[in-house]
Motif scaffolding. Sequence first.
Motif, PDB file in Angstrom:
ATOM      1  N   SER A   1      50.336  37.368  44.426  1.00  0.00           N
ATOM      2  CA  SER A   1      51.111  38.464  43.853  1.00  0.00           C
ATOM      3  C   SER A   1      50.851  39.780  44.584  1.00  0.00           C
ATOM      4  N   LEU A   2      49.758  39.842  45.343  1.00  0.00           N
ATOM      5  CA  LEU A   2      49.425  41.063  46.083  1.00  0.00           C
ATOM      6  C   LEU A   2      49.982  41.062  47.504  1.00  0.00           C
ATOM      7  N   THR A   3      50.359  39.907  48.019  1.00  0.00           N
ATOM      8  CA  THR A   3      50.856  39.826  49.391  1.00  0.00           C
ATOM      9  C   THR A   3      52.184  39.083  49.419  1.00  0.00           C
ATOM     10  N   ALA A   4      52.910  39.284  50.477  1.00  0.00           N
ATOM     11  CA  ALA A   4      54.207  38.609  50.618  1.00  0.00           C
ATOM     12  C   ALA A   4      54.069  37.256  51.300  1.00  0.00           C
ATOM     13  N   ASN A   5      53.011  37.083  52.059  1.00  0.00           N
ATOM     14  CA  ASN A   5      52.826  35.877  52.859  1.00  0.00           C
ATOM     15  C   ASN A   5      51.752  34.992  52.224  1.00  0.00           C
ATOM     16  N   PRO A   6      52.021  33.711  51.979  1.00  0.00           N
ATOM     17  CA  PRO A   6      51.018  32.825  51.379  1.00  0.00           C
ATOM     18  C   PRO A   6      49.753  32.682  52.231  1.00  0.00           C
ATOM     19  N   CYS A   7      49.904  32.724  53.552  1.00  0.00           N
ATOM     20  CA  CYS A   7      48.720  32.635  54.420  1.00  0.00           C
ATOM     21  C   CYS A   7      47.843  33.878  54.270  1.00  0.00           C
ATOM     22  N   ASP A   8      48.482  35.049  54.160  1.00  0.00           N
ATOM     23  CA  ASP A   8      47.725  36.276  53.935  1.00  0.00           C
ATOM     24  C   ASP A   8      47.020  36.236  52.581  1.00  0.00           C
ATOM     25  N   ALA A   9      47.647  35.627  51.595  1.00  0.00           N
ATOM     26  CA  ALA A   9      47.042  35.510  50.267  1.00  0.00           C
ATOM     27  C   ALA A   9      45.782  34.656  50.331  1.00  0.00           C
ATOM     28  N   GLU A  10      45.842  33.564  51.082  1.00  0.00           N
ATOM     29  CA  GLU A  10      44.660  32.713  51.218  1.00  0.00           C
ATOM     30  C   GLU A  10      43.528  33.457  51.920  1.00  0.00           C
ATOM     31  N   ASP A  11      43.867  34.223  52.968  1.00  0.00           N
ATOM     32  CA  ASP A  11      42.854  35.018  53.660  1.00  0.00           C
ATOM     33  C   ASP A  11      42.266  36.080  52.742  1.00  0.00           C
ATOM     34  N   LEU A  12      43.126  36.707  51.965  1.00  0.00           N
ATOM     35  CA  LEU A  12      42.674  37.727  51.022  1.00  0.00           C
ATOM     36  C   LEU A  12      41.718  37.138  49.999  1.00  0.00           C
ATOM     37  N   LEU A  13      42.066  35.982  49.444  1.00  0.00           N
ATOM     38  CA  LEU A  13      41.188  35.329  48.466  1.00  0.00           C
ATOM     39  C   LEU A  13      39.864  34.940  49.118  1.00  0.00           C
ATOM     40  N   GLN A  14      39.919  34.433  50.341  1.00  0.00           N
ATOM     41  CA  GLN A  14      38.682  34.043  51.029  1.00  0.00           C
ATOM     42  C   GLN A  14      37.767  35.251  51.217  1.00  0.00           C
ATOM     43  N   THR A  15      38.340  36.377  51.585  1.00  0.00           N
ATOM     44  CA  THR A  15      37.540  37.591  51.765  1.00  0.00           C
ATOM     45  C   THR A  15      36.930  38.045  50.442  1.00  0.00           C
ATOM     46  N   ALA A  16      37.719  38.018  49.387  1.00  0.00           N
ATOM     47  CA  ALA A  16      37.212  38.430  48.074  1.00  0.00           C
ATOM     48  C   ALA A  16      36.115  37.483  47.588  1.00  0.00           C
ATOM     49  N   LEU A  17      36.292  36.188  47.816  1.00  0.00           N
ATOM     50  CA  LEU A  17      35.252  35.233  47.405  1.00  0.00           C
ATOM     51  C   LEU A  17      33.990  35.394  48.241  1.00  0.00           C
ATOM     52  N   THR A  18      34.143  35.762  49.500  1.00  0.00           N
ATOM     53  CA  THR A  18      32.967  36.028  50.337  1.00  0.00           C
ATOM     54  C   THR A  18      32.198  37.220  49.792  1.00  0.00           C
ATOM     55  N   LYS A  19      32.897  38.272  49.416  1.00  0.00           N
ATOM     56  CA  LYS A  19      32.241  39.446  48.827  1.00  0.00           C
ATOM     57  C   LYS A  19      31.559  39.071  47.512  1.00  0.00           C
ATOM     58  N   THR A  20      32.201  38.220  46.731  1.00  0.00           N
ATOM     59  CA  THR A  20      31.612  37.781  45.470  1.00  0.00           C
ATOM     60  C   THR A  20      30.360  36.955  45.725  1.00  0.00           C
ATOM     61  N   TYR A  21      30.393  36.091  46.704  1.00  0.00           N
ATOM     62  CA  TYR A  21      29.242  35.246  47.029  1.00  0.00           C
ATOM     63  C   TYR A  21      28.042  36.097  47.440  1.00  0.00           C
ATOM     64  N   VAL A  22      28.319  37.121  48.277  1.00  0.00           N
ATOM     65  CA  VAL A  22      27.230  37.993  48.724  1.00  0.00           C
ATOM     66  C   VAL A  22      26.592  38.714  47.537  1.00  0.00           C
ATOM     67  N   ALA A  23      27.396  39.073  46.550  1.00  0.00           N
ATOM     68  CA  ALA A  23      26.888  39.816  45.396  1.00  0.00           C
ATOM     69  C   ALA A  23      26.516  38.911  44.221  1.00  0.00           C
ATOM     70  N   TRP A  24      26.519  37.614  44.404  1.00  0.00           N
ATOM     71  CA  TRP A  24      26.350  36.672  43.291  1.00  0.00           C
ATOM     72  C   TRP A  24      25.083  36.931  42.479  1.00  0.00           C
ATOM     73  N   GLU A  25      23.961  37.171  43.142  1.00  0.00           N
ATOM     74  CA  GLU A  25      22.703  37.402  42.412  1.00  0.00           C
ATOM     75  C   GLU A  25      22.712  38.725  41.650  1.00  0.00           C
ATOM     76  N   ARG A  26      23.510  39.669  42.100  1.00  0.00           N
ATOM     77  CA  ARG A  26      23.521  40.994  41.488  1.00  0.00           C
ATOM     78  C   ARG A  26      24.545  41.117  40.371  1.00  0.00           C
ATOM     79  N   ILE A  27      25.403  40.129  40.223  1.00  0.00           N
ATOM     80  CA  ILE A  27      26.396  40.176  39.149  1.00  0.00           C
ATOM     81  C   ILE A  27      25.702  39.755  37.863  1.00  0.00           C
ATOM     82  N   GLU A  28      25.641  40.679  36.937  1.00  0.00           N
ATOM     83  CA  GLU A  28      24.871  40.461  35.718  1.00  0.00           C
ATOM     84  C   GLU A  28      25.615  39.585  34.710  1.00  0.00           C
TER      85      GLU A  28
END
Length: 185
Positions: free
Chosen positions: A42-69
């Motif tokens: 819903s944030l991007t027009a291209n499905p491939c860009d959406a997958e890249d966007l989700l991958q980046t967001a999940l990477t950021k989440t993974y890095v912060a996983w221990e700090r998420i209370e």
Amino acid sequence: MTTPVCTSASDAATRSFPNATYPSFTSYVRARQPVLLRTARSLTANPCDAEDLLQTALTKTYVAWERIEDHRALDGYVRRALLNTRTSQWRKRKVDEFACDELPEPEPTPGGDDPAEQQALHDAMWRAIMRLPARQRAMVVLRYYEDLSEVQTAEVLGVSVGTVKSAVSRALGKLREDPELVLVR
């Protein structure tokens, strides 16, 4: 005292997680990936860009996983990461484009850029090459159209390198004297 949901990215960069794996992260991604991917789409027009966007967001989440209370609020955290990442991408792309009063058009060069003139020259050259004797024509085509060296041309035609040099020289002399090409120069 409560710990913030996520500290700065520089803190995450300084911490190292050698061989750290989070089974809870893996199960979260498996369970919520379709929903999160719909949000990214819903944030991007291209499905491939959406997958890249989700991958980046999940990477950021993974890095912060221990700090998420609060792991019950993970969807909100990932959605915020998706939105922030997409906003950053949009801003970076926006910087590359700017408005100006006049379009930057290249200065016209006399005669060199006109496609009709280029085609006419190409046709005239090819007609002149076709008027050469067969052996000279073969050597000119191999040397200048196929971009072979003198040695390679000699090997292909089964002649000596000297024969190629002299025949090409005579052919170029004939092309210089061709009346149709004299008018083009």
